[in-house]
Scaffold this motif. Sequence first.
Motif, PDB file in Angstrom:
ATOM      1  N   MET A  19       0.818  -1.210   0.000  1.00  0.00           N
ATOM      2  CA  MET A  19       0.000   0.000   0.000  1.00  0.00           C
ATOM      3  C   MET A  19       0.859   1.271   0.000  1.00  0.00           C
ATOM      4  SD  MET A  19      -3.129  -0.713  -0.338  1.00  0.00           S
ATOM      5  CE  MET A  19      -2.456  -1.810  -1.511  1.00  0.00           C
ATOM      6  N   ILE A  20       1.991   1.207   0.726  1.00  0.00           N
ATOM      7  CA  ILE A  20       2.901   2.367   0.724  1.00  0.00           C
ATOM      8  C   ILE A  20       3.433   2.608  -0.685  1.00  0.00           C
ATOM      9  CG2 ILE A  20       5.150   3.207   1.597  1.00  0.00           C
ATOM     10  CD1 ILE A  20       4.523   1.557   4.182  1.00  0.00           C
ATOM     11  N   LEU A  21       3.910   1.535  -1.287  1.00  0.00           N
ATOM     12  CA  LEU A  21       4.477   1.642  -2.639  1.00  0.00           C
ATOM     13  C   LEU A  21       3.433   2.145  -3.635  1.00  0.00           C
ATOM     14  CD1 LEU A  21       6.640  -1.611  -3.012  1.00  0.00           C
ATOM     15  CD2 LEU A  21       7.454   0.752  -2.998  1.00  0.00           C
ATOM     16  N   LEU A  22       2.268   1.588  -3.545  1.00  0.00           N
ATOM     17  CA  LEU A  22       1.211   1.957  -4.484  1.00  0.00           C
ATOM     18  C   LEU A  22       0.867   3.451  -4.366  1.00  0.00           C
ATOM     19  CD1 LEU A  22      -0.805   1.008  -6.635  1.00  0.00           C
ATOM     20  CD2 LEU A  22      -2.414   0.490  -4.803  1.00  0.00           C
ATOM     21  N   GLU A  23       0.757   3.905  -3.102  1.00  0.00           N
ATOM     22  CA  GLU A  23       0.396   5.308  -2.922  1.00  0.00           C
ATOM     23  C   GLU A  23       1.517   6.237  -3.402  1.00  0.00           C
ATOM     24  OE1 GLU A  23      -1.670   5.992   0.665  1.00  0.00           O
ATOM     25  OE2 GLU A  23      -1.693   8.167   0.360  1.00  0.00           O
ATOM     26  N   LEU A  24       2.747   5.844  -3.139  1.00  0.00           N
ATOM     27  CA  LEU A  24       3.880   6.651  -3.600  1.00  0.00           C
ATOM     28  C   LEU A  24       3.918   6.723  -5.127  1.00  0.00           C
ATOM     29  CD1 LEU A  24       6.708   5.552  -1.137  1.00  0.00           C
ATOM     30  CD2 LEU A  24       5.939   7.907  -1.548  1.00  0.00           C
ATOM     31  N   ILE A  25       3.726   5.602  -5.730  1.00  0.00           N
ATOM     32  CA  ILE A  25       3.748   5.581  -7.212  1.00  0.00           C
ATOM     33  C   ILE A  25       2.618   6.455  -7.756  1.00  0.00           C
ATOM     34  CG2 ILE A  25       3.418   4.116  -9.263  1.00  0.00           C
ATOM     35  CD1 ILE A  25       4.679   1.816  -7.560  1.00  0.00           C
ATOM     36  N   ASN A  26       1.432   6.273  -7.199  1.00  0.00           N
ATOM     37  CA  ASN A  26       0.273   7.039  -7.701  1.00  0.00           C
ATOM     38  C   ASN A  26       0.421   8.534  -7.466  1.00  0.00           C
ATOM     39  OD1 ASN A  26      -0.990   4.824  -8.732  1.00  0.00           O
ATOM     40  ND2 ASN A  26      -2.234   4.438  -6.900  1.00  0.00           N
ATOM     41  N   ASN A  27       1.138   8.889  -6.390  1.00  0.00           N
ATOM     42  CA  ASN A  27       1.323  10.319  -6.096  1.00  0.00           C
ATOM     43  C   ASN A  27       2.364  10.972  -6.997  1.00  0.00           C
ATOM     44  OD1 ASN A  27      -0.540  10.206  -4.112  1.00  0.00           O
ATOM     45  ND2 ASN A  27       0.899  10.094  -2.401  1.00  0.00           N
ATOM     46  N   THR A  28       3.266  10.166  -7.522  1.00  0.00           N
ATOM     47  CA  THR A  28       4.370  10.768  -8.292  1.00  0.00           C
ATOM     48  C   THR A  28       4.190  10.682  -9.796  1.00  0.00           C
ATOM     49  OG1 THR A  28       5.560   8.698  -8.029  1.00  0.00           O
ATOM     50  CG2 THR A  28       6.181  10.475  -6.528  1.00  0.00           C
ATOM     51  N   THR A  29       3.184   9.962 -10.232  1.00  0.00           N
ATOM     52  CA  THR A  29       2.951   9.893 -11.691  1.00  0.00           C
ATOM     53  C   THR A  29       1.492   9.599 -11.978  1.00  0.00           C
ATOM     54  OG1 THR A  29       3.753   8.895 -13.750  1.00  0.00           O
ATOM     55  CG2 THR A  29       3.471   7.418 -11.906  1.00  0.00           C
ATOM     56  N   SER A  30       1.098   9.831 -13.240  1.00  0.00           N
ATOM     57  CA  SER A  30      -0.297   9.514 -13.600  1.00  0.00           C
ATOM     58  C   SER A  30      -0.414   8.001 -13.818  1.00  0.00           C
ATOM     59  CB  SER A  30      -0.682  10.260 -14.872  1.00  0.00           C
ATOM     60  OG  SER A  30       0.156   9.843 -15.914  1.00  0.00           O
ATOM     61  N   LYS A  31      -1.647   7.513 -13.804  1.00  0.00           N
ATOM     62  CA  LYS A  31      -1.879   6.069 -13.937  1.00  0.00           C
ATOM     63  C   LYS A  31      -1.231   5.489 -15.196  1.00  0.00           C
ATOM     64  CE  LYS A  31      -5.663   4.215 -11.369  1.00  0.00           C
ATOM     65  NZ  LYS A  31      -6.945   3.553 -11.389  1.00  0.00           N
ATOM     66  N   ARG A  32      -1.327   6.290 -16.250  1.00  0.00           N
ATOM     67  CA  ARG A  32      -0.862   5.801 -17.552  1.00  0.00           C
ATOM     68  C   ARG A  32       0.656   5.562 -17.574  1.00  0.00           C
ATOM     69  NH1 ARG A  32      -1.784   8.946 -23.211  1.00  0.00           N
ATOM     70  NH2 ARG A  32      -0.924   7.316 -24.545  1.00  0.00           N
ATOM     71  N   TYR A  33       1.389   6.341 -16.753  1.00  0.00           N
ATOM     72  CA  TYR A  33       2.850   6.244 -16.828  1.00  0.00           C
ATOM     73  C   TYR A  33       3.462   5.489 -15.650  1.00  0.00           C
ATOM     74  CZ  TYR A  33       2.463   9.467 -20.702  1.00  0.00           C
ATOM     75  OH  TYR A  33       2.137  10.029 -21.907  1.00  0.00           O
ATOM     76  N   ARG A  34       2.614   4.754 -14.923  1.00  0.00           N
ATOM     77  CA  ARG A  34       3.133   4.051 -13.752  1.00  0.00           C
ATOM     78  C   ARG A  34       4.227   3.050 -14.122  1.00  0.00           C
ATOM     79  NH1 ARG A  34      -2.065   2.205 -10.309  1.00  0.00           N
ATOM     80  NH2 ARG A  34      -2.540   1.298 -12.320  1.00  0.00           N
ATOM     81  N   SER A  35       4.044   2.322 -15.214  1.00  0.00           N
ATOM     82  CA  SER A  35       5.047   1.306 -15.569  1.00  0.00           C
ATOM     83  C   SER A  35       6.382   1.978 -15.933  1.00  0.00           C
ATOM     84  CB  SER A  35       4.562   0.412 -16.699  1.00  0.00           C
ATOM     85  OG  SER A  35       4.383   1.151 -17.857  1.00  0.00           O
ATOM     86  N   SER A  36       6.302   3.149 -16.600  1.00  0.00           N
ATOM     87  CA  SER A  36       7.540   3.861 -16.936  1.00  0.00           C
ATOM     88  C   SER A  36       8.253   4.334 -15.675  1.00  0.00           C
ATOM     89  CB  SER A  36       7.237   5.087 -17.792  1.00  0.00           C
ATOM     90  OG  SER A  36       6.617   4.683 -18.960  1.00  0.00           O
TER      91      SER A  36
END
Lengths: 99, 367
Positions: A19-36
């Motif tokens: 959950m920490i990782l997910l929230e950090l990722i979502n806060n730092t990029t848009s959904k579309r660019y999460r894999s990048s």
Amino acid sequence: MKYKDRIVLSFYPDDNTDMILLELINNTTSKRYRSSKIKDILYNYFKENYKKDFEIIKKNIENSTETEENSINIIKNIKKSNKDTINVVNKALNDWNEE
Amino acid sequence: MENIIAGIDSGYGFAIGESNKSNKTILMRNYVRRISKKESVDISQNIKEINENNILIKYDDKYYICGELCLTYYPTEQMKLDDNRVNNIYHLIEILMVAGQLSKDNEFNLFLTVGLPNRLKEERQNLINWLQNKFEFSFLTINGEIKKSVNIVEVSCIPQVYAPIFTLPEDKRNKYICSIDLGHKTADIMLINNFNIVKQPGASISAEGCIHLYKLLETQLVNKFSQTNYKKKDYSQILLQKIFEKEEYKIGDTTQDISDILDFVINDYLDYVYYKVENSAGEYLVDADIFIASGGILKNNTFRKTLADKFKAEHGKPFMTAKDPQLAIANGLFQYALLQYQDKIIDTKEKDTDDIEEMDEINEIQG
């Protein structure tokens, strides 16, 4: 383009780390660019912490890309040469047929 | 539907085809006979798999037995290809019996190259127009009909004797070449300089093919056995062909000694071919870089070696034949088709051209 491999990441609500990782990722990029974003983080991590392996693999992959490009160019040249030949042949045969 | 590239050499004696989808060259004797539906039903009961020896075709509600299978059931059948090839049902069946075996697929698009002897040059466009069509037919087997739909999208037609230059390694194809095609009915000779056909009078020659030799073989055999219990008035085409190919003549279980006759007819035909070339095109041969010969008769080692020696002694230039000279025309037509239609398929199968051999090397190879 067709991908060579695929990794699916699953984040479970009852796992705090997830959950920490997910929230950090979502806060730092848009959904579309999460894999990048994840790839960028991994790239920098391996570059910093696995310097030797990183350089060897990088070199190998660059070489193989060059080889692939060379093969593509060779095939292109063969096809071009074949076209040139068949044009000469067909002109000669047309001359013969029209005689 | 898949695109297939092929070359088919539909000659008087044999039909030979090669494609980018066939694992091997398809070779069939050109015997075709129309039979009744009842006969076809009976014969199909013995056909378990489709191959060159088992071709029974249903086309346009008519039935045709082909190749070796035809000779098995009708041993005295005649060859039927004449110079009227366009709209000739026997010629069409000859092409379909090979085309149908070029791919396991039941339906395919075909980009095809065929050849014609020099004397039928005028028929070229009519032949192309006739063959560019969709042909639906079936191979008959014990398990019923195997339907085939061959959509011939594009056809190209080149002189048969021109085709073998494409079996040469690439760096030799544009040389000054004297190509000699010793077919069953016709022998064609052509001079080709950097792909251009030399047009001077006498540079392209049409002569008699192996039929010349078979006629003499028949006369010699009739004479030899005229005073014996084995006397015959005539010999069938297929018997003469097999006697020559196997260099053997059996009456019952007894092998007859006909080595003197074979030697005589081979030397007679050698002289006929050699002097035809020399007398017609001799003045142009001084410029030739390579001699290349094709045709089933060159499978006879004595014939091939002697012919090569004659030209090499006179001109001192390489004399080349394919490892299987009978397949050289079909292979050349296929190689031409690959060049002509390379954009029609993703991957083309470039046939290895290392199977051409120079007669200089034969002793070394065989030694």
